[in-house]
Design an enzyme around this catalytic site. Structure first.
Site, PDB file in Angstrom:
ATOM      1  N   THR A 175      -7.818  -1.647  -0.237  1.00 34.68           N
ATOM      2  CA  THR A 175      -8.511  -1.652  -1.526  1.00 34.68           C
ATOM      3  C   THR A 175      -9.230  -2.978  -1.744  1.00 34.68           C
ATOM      4  O   THR A 175     -10.285  -3.043  -2.353  1.00 34.68           O
ATOM      5  CB  THR A 175      -7.478  -1.459  -2.661  1.00 34.68           C
ATOM      6  OG1 THR A 175      -6.662  -0.350  -2.335  1.00 34.68           O
ATOM      7  CG2 THR A 175      -8.130  -1.220  -4.000  1.00 34.68           C
ATOM      8  N   THR A 203       3.018 -12.503   3.187  1.00 38.99           N
ATOM      9  CA  THR A 203       2.266 -13.153   2.128  1.00 38.99           C
ATOM     10  C   THR A 203       3.078 -14.356   1.633  1.00 38.99           C
ATOM     11  O   THR A 203       4.172 -14.626   2.147  1.00 38.99           O
ATOM     12  CB  THR A 203       1.888 -12.150   1.015  1.00 38.99           C
ATOM     13  OG1 THR A 203       0.912 -12.760   0.158  1.00 38.99           O
ATOM     14  CG2 THR A 203       3.106 -11.698   0.216  1.00 38.99           C
ATOM     15  N   GLY A 253      -4.291  -4.715  -4.315  1.00 39.83           N
ATOM     16  CA  GLY A 253      -5.248  -3.718  -4.777  1.00 39.83           C
ATOM     17  C   GLY A 253      -4.480  -2.501  -5.224  1.00 39.83           C
ATOM     18  O   GLY A 253      -3.812  -1.855  -4.414  1.00 39.83           O
ATOM     19  N   HIS A 254      -4.472  -2.235  -6.519  1.00 41.60           N
ATOM     20  CA  HIS A 254      -3.763  -1.063  -7.030  1.00 41.60           C
ATOM     21  C   HIS A 254      -4.789   0.000  -7.413  1.00 41.60           C
ATOM     22  O   HIS A 254      -5.652  -0.240  -8.245  1.00 41.60           O
ATOM     23  CB  HIS A 254      -2.904  -1.437  -8.243  1.00 41.60           C
ATOM     24  CG  HIS A 254      -1.689  -2.225  -7.870  1.00 41.60           C
ATOM     25  ND1 HIS A 254      -0.849  -2.817  -8.778  1.00 41.60           N
ATOM     26  CD2 HIS A 254      -1.160  -2.504  -6.662  1.00 41.60           C
ATOM     27  CE1 HIS A 254       0.134  -3.439  -8.136  1.00 41.60           C
ATOM     28  NE2 HIS A 254      -0.037  -3.258  -6.862  1.00 41.60           N
ATOM     29  N   VAL A 270       2.389  14.308  -3.810  1.00 37.97           N
ATOM     30  CA  VAL A 270       1.661  15.094  -2.795  1.00 37.97           C
ATOM     31  C   VAL A 270       0.148  14.973  -2.979  1.00 37.97           C
ATOM     32  O   VAL A 270      -0.605  15.827  -2.551  1.00 37.97           O
ATOM     33  CB  VAL A 270       2.108  16.583  -2.826  1.00 37.97           C
ATOM     34  CG1 VAL A 270       3.538  16.728  -2.335  1.00 37.97           C
ATOM     35  CG2 VAL A 270       1.956  17.176  -4.233  1.00 37.97           C
ATOM     36  N   THR A 326      -9.927  -5.500   0.858  1.00 36.21           N
ATOM     37  CA  THR A 326     -10.811  -5.994   1.922  1.00 36.21           C
ATOM     38  C   THR A 326     -11.550  -4.873   2.646  1.00 36.21           C
ATOM     39  O   THR A 326     -12.449  -5.155   3.437  1.00 36.21           O
ATOM     40  CB  THR A 326      -9.983  -6.757   2.984  1.00 36.21           C
ATOM     41  OG1 THR A 326      -9.000  -5.846   3.504  1.00 36.21           O
ATOM     42  CG2 THR A 326      -9.294  -7.968   2.399  1.00 36.21           C
ATOM     43  N   GLY A 327     -11.166  -3.620   2.424  1.00 39.99           N
ATOM     44  CA  GLY A 327     -11.790  -2.494   3.125  1.00 39.99           C
ATOM     45  C   GLY A 327     -11.337  -2.396   4.575  1.00 39.99           C
ATOM     46  O   GLY A 327     -11.829  -1.555   5.331  1.00 39.99           O
ATOM     47  N   GLN A 379       2.070  -6.011  -2.915  1.00 43.16           N
ATOM     48  CA  GLN A 379       2.463  -6.056  -1.494  1.00 43.16           C
ATOM     49  C   GLN A 379       3.800  -5.297  -1.293  1.00 43.16           C
ATOM     50  O   GLN A 379       4.056  -4.365  -2.036  1.00 43.16           O
ATOM     51  CB  GLN A 379       2.543  -7.495  -0.963  1.00 43.16           C
ATOM     52  CG  GLN A 379       1.180  -8.180  -0.875  1.00 43.16           C
ATOM     53  CD  GLN A 379       0.764  -8.859  -2.175  1.00 43.16           C
ATOM     54  OE1 GLN A 379       1.553  -9.544  -2.797  1.00 43.16           O
ATOM     55  NE2 GLN A 379      -0.466  -8.685  -2.575  1.00 43.16           N
ATOM     56  N   LEU A 421       3.368  12.495   1.016  1.00 38.02           N
ATOM     57  CA  LEU A 421       3.994  13.490   1.899  1.00 38.02           C
ATOM     58  C   LEU A 421       2.942  14.474   2.406  1.00 38.02           C
ATOM     59  O   LEU A 421       3.027  14.970   3.530  1.00 38.02           O
ATOM     60  CB  LEU A 421       5.106  14.232   1.128  1.00 38.02           C
ATOM     61  CG  LEU A 421       5.962  15.182   1.939  1.00 38.02           C
ATOM     62  CD1 LEU A 421       6.728  14.448   3.035  1.00 38.02           C
ATOM     63  CD2 LEU A 421       6.947  15.945   1.047  1.00 38.02           C
ATOM     64  N   ASP A 462       0.817  -1.220   0.000  1.00 38.56           N
ATOM     65  CA  ASP A 462       0.000   0.000   0.000  1.00 38.56           C
ATOM     66  C   ASP A 462       0.849   1.268   0.000  1.00 38.56           C
ATOM     67  O   ASP A 462       0.473   2.288   0.572  1.00 38.56           O
ATOM     68  CB  ASP A 462      -0.974   0.007   1.202  1.00 38.56           C
ATOM     69  CG  ASP A 462      -1.747  -1.293   1.301  1.00 38.56           C
ATOM     70  OD1 ASP A 462      -2.243  -1.743   0.262  1.00 38.56           O
ATOM     71  OD2 ASP A 462      -1.830  -1.858   2.396  1.00 38.56           O
ATOM     72  N   LYS A 465       2.187   1.945  -5.353  1.00 37.49           N
ATOM     73  CA  LYS A 465       2.901   1.434  -6.534  1.00 37.49           C
ATOM     74  C   LYS A 465       2.104   1.668  -7.817  1.00 37.49           C
ATOM     75  O   LYS A 465       2.686   1.872  -8.878  1.00 37.49           O
ATOM     76  CB  LYS A 465       3.182  -0.070  -6.356  1.00 37.49           C
ATOM     77  CG  LYS A 465       4.127  -0.351  -5.197  1.00 37.49           C
ATOM     78  CD  LYS A 465       4.350  -1.827  -4.978  1.00 37.49           C
ATOM     79  CE  LYS A 465       3.154  -2.535  -4.420  1.00 37.49           C
ATOM     80  NZ  LYS A 465       2.801  -2.159  -3.023  1.00 37.49           N
ATOM     81  N   ARG A 485       3.540 -29.236  -5.722  1.00 36.02           N
ATOM     82  CA  ARG A 485       3.394 -29.717  -7.119  1.00 36.02           C
ATOM     83  C   ARG A 485       2.041 -30.387  -7.351  1.00 36.02           C
ATOM     84  O   ARG A 485       1.912 -31.310  -8.150  1.00 36.02           O
ATOM     85  CB  ARG A 485       4.563 -30.639  -7.512  1.00 36.02           C
ATOM     86  CG  ARG A 485       5.825 -29.836  -7.699  1.00 36.02           C
ATOM     87  CD  ARG A 485       7.038 -30.492  -7.179  1.00 36.02           C
ATOM     88  NE  ARG A 485       6.950 -30.725  -5.749  1.00 36.02           N
ATOM     89  CZ  ARG A 485       7.830 -31.431  -5.066  1.00 36.02           C
ATOM     90  NH1 ARG A 485       8.824 -31.996  -5.675  1.00 36.02           N
ATOM     91  NH2 ARG A 485       7.707 -31.591  -3.773  1.00 36.02           N
TER      92      ARG A 485
HETATM   93  P1  IMP Z   1      -2.415 -12.955   2.052  1.00 33.61           P
HETATM   94  O1  IMP Z   1      -1.501 -12.397   1.025  1.00 33.61           O
HETATM   95  O2  IMP Z   1      -3.869 -12.738   1.737  1.00 33.61           O
HETATM   96  O3  IMP Z   1      -2.104 -14.393   2.373  1.00 33.61           O
HETATM   97  O4  IMP Z   1      -2.183 -12.151   3.428  1.00 33.61           O
HETATM   98  C1  IMP Z   1      -0.947 -12.210   4.137  1.00 33.61           C
HETATM   99  C2  IMP Z   1      -0.624 -10.852   4.748  1.00 33.61           C
HETATM  100  O5  IMP Z   1      -0.328  -9.935   3.691  1.00 33.61           O
HETATM  101  C3  IMP Z   1      -1.769 -10.211   5.531  1.00 33.61           C
HETATM  102  O6  IMP Z   1      -1.218  -9.480   6.613  1.00 33.61           O
HETATM  103  C4  IMP Z   1      -2.398  -9.275   4.538  1.00 33.61           C
HETATM  104  O7  IMP Z   1      -3.077  -8.218   5.168  1.00 33.61           O
HETATM  105  C5  IMP Z   1      -1.169  -8.795   3.795  1.00 33.61           C
HETATM  106  N1  IMP Z   1      -1.459  -8.343   2.431  1.00 33.61           N
HETATM  107  C6  IMP Z   1      -1.752  -9.102   1.367  1.00 33.61           C
HETATM  108  N2  IMP Z   1      -1.930  -8.349   0.262  1.00 33.61           N
HETATM  109  C7  IMP Z   1      -1.733  -7.082   0.657  1.00 33.61           C
HETATM  110  C8  IMP Z   1      -1.738  -5.837  -0.045  1.00 33.61           C
HETATM  111  O8  IMP Z   1      -1.960  -5.748  -1.263  1.00 33.61           O
HETATM  112  N3  IMP Z   1      -1.468  -4.741   0.703  1.00 33.61           N
HETATM  113  C9  IMP Z   1      -1.180  -4.808   2.027  1.00 33.61           C
HETATM  114  N4  IMP Z   1      -1.154  -5.946   2.717  1.00 33.61           N
HETATM  115  C10 IMP Z   1      -1.428  -7.079   2.040  1.00 33.61           C
END
Ligand code: IMP
Length: 440
Positions: free
Chosen positions: A299, A239, A40-41, A414, A301-302, A224, A332, A13, A16, A144
């Site tokens: 973005t 992740t 989530g971009h 900004v 999961t909210g 991530q 910033l 977050d 990117k 596998r």
């Molecule tokens: P997973 O990727 O869903 O297995 O989650 C593993 C960890 O990565 C958790 O703490 C999520 O909140 C975090 N995470 C996964 N994707 C994102 C992302 O796009 N932004 C921020 N945190 C993420």
């Protein structure tokens, strides 16, 4: 053969999507190299906000080939929904290409992630995943027992592999009290995905190699961030893939010597969503300011993100493990109005002063941050268009980050819009932004 990798230097977050968008005019392809629809971009173009989970954000530019590389786990339901959403908003997706080697994220992966997280959460544990099935899908890849995108085009092979997978998955799901999946139903849906996506499924590694050989500029877009990396993050609160720049090689189909530059994306403060250590986390009015003014809600999961001061300890580590060439500093503007701004320069762990990032999560949980303080600024900086227009206190903060991070800051953001971007010098990122494709 310029190849640029964009990766997050914190817990995801970092912004990117905006970096990809800024560089887009000079690139011919944007490659997602890891993760799945947990990402989530958000890209803001004028009044329009696009939230993308799987399709690389380069899709918003008609000249770009968006590529989902072999290192990604693809939920075809999400992908088809996203393609439909983009088409509905007038964005062409016909150039999209998906690696035949990318793994399919199946409905049973989602069910297993939800079941396991749900069970762990009820006892106060769990990773706090996005419940998108990411861990189980990468687990099958390593075991596998996974199914790849190319397999969706091979009915006999698909039936065999699905039957084998379901034999195990249904037993596991039953232990959580979750419903079993029926082979025939899932096979029918999977074959339908194959027929709907056949036009896009291909050997993306060859595509990328041809583009680089032709001298085109290819962007590798990480999801991530470094501190969520399976090997280099705060394990087990990570992740299941490699968001670091090295992931662009394994998951994008290039060799290390083909990477020309690494653009590290840094937010002006820290955030984290889900469980795991965040040493500079704030539970006070400043933390509230960062989360609310920064609109720090996921973005995908909210979920509300946890917030805290910028931390130089993992920043230095992230610059090293990603071999960052330049940094883009985002958000910033969110710090405007804070009387004092702190940065963490080291930790006190069990009475010892530590300035290297501990790889042990138990130590990190005991880490007490040591702070250095900077004066804040009151001015709204979102209309600034050059570094000279920033208040002196903001310039001092940026200079301190640059001095400690170990890599130059070339771009400062900004605000969410393309125009709310300051170029720090006429360096590598700036030239790529101008659309020359040149990377100094
Ligand atoms: P997973 O990727 O869903 O297995 O989650 C593993 C960890 O990565 C958790 O703490 C999520 O909140 C975090 N995470 C996964 N994707 C994102 C992302 O796009 N932004 C921020 N945190 C993420």
């Amino acid at each position: 053969m310029p190849a640029t990798v964009i990766c997050g230097l914190q817990w995801g977050d970092e912004g990117k999507g905006k970096a990809t968008d800024l560089l887009a005019s000079g690139v011919s392809a944007v490659v997602r190299y890891q993760g799945g629809d947990n990402a989530g971009h958000t890209v803001v173009v004028g009044d329009e906000v696009f939230k993308l989970h799987l399709v690389p954000s380069g899709v918003l530019h008609p000249h770009i080939t968006p590529i989902i590389g072999p290192g990604v786990v693809v939920n075809p339901r999400t992908l088809l929904t996203e393609i439909e959403m983009l088409a509905g908003r007038g964005i062409a997706t016909d150039k999209l290409r998906v690696s035949s080697a990318a793994h399919v994220l199946m409905p049973y992966h989602v069910a297993l992630d939800a079941a396991r997280e749900g069970a762990a959460a009820s006892t106060g544990g769990g990773i706090g995943t996005t419940r998108r099935g990411i861990g189980p899908a990468y687990g099958d890849r390593a075991w596998r027992t996974g199914i790849r995108m190319g397999d969706l085009l091979e009915p006999d092979l698909l039936r065999d592999r699905l039957a084998a997978a379901l034999t195990e998955k249904n037993v596991l799901l039953a232990t959580y009290g979750a419903d079993a999946f029926a082979l025939d139903d899932l096979l029918r849906e999977a074959l339908e995905w194959g027929s709907q996506l056949a036009w896009a499924i291909t050997d993306t590694t060859a595509l990328v190699q041809h583009a680089l050989a032709a001298g085109e500029h290819v962007l590798f877009e990480g999801a991530q961030g470094t501190l969520l990396d399976l090997d280099h993050g705060t394990y087990p609160y990570v992740t299941s893939s490699n968001p670091i720049a090295g992931g662009a090689c394994t998951g994008g189909g290039i060799g290390p010597l083909q990477v020309d530059q690494v653009l590290g994306i840094l937010k002006a403060y820290s955030t984290r969503v889900g469980s795991g250590p965040l040493p500079t986390e704030l539970h006070d009015a400043v933390g509230e300011h960062l989360t609310e003014v920064g609109r720090e809600y996921g973005t995908t999961t909210g979920r509300r993100r946890r917030s805290g001061w910028l931390d130089f300890v993992p920043l230095r580590y992230a610059v090293q493990v990603n071999s960052v060439s330049t940094i883009m500093l985002n958000k910033l503007d969110i710090l405007s109005g804070l009387a004092e701004i702190k940065v963490c320069t080291g930790y006190r762990i069990d009475g010892r002063l530590v300035d290297e990032w501990p790889l042990n999560v138990a130590q990190l949980e005991r880490a007490e941050p040591v702070y250095e303080s900077f004066p804040g600024w009151t001015e709204d900086i979102s209309a600034c268009r050059s570094v000279d227009e920033l208040p002196a206190a903001a310039r001092r903060y940026v200079a301190a980050i640059e001095e400690r991070a170990g890599a130059p800051i070339n771009v400062i953001s900004v605000g969410p819009e393309r125009t709310q971007t300051l170029s720090v010098d006429a360096g590598r990122v700036t030239s790529a932004r101008r659309g020359t494709g040149a990377v100094a």
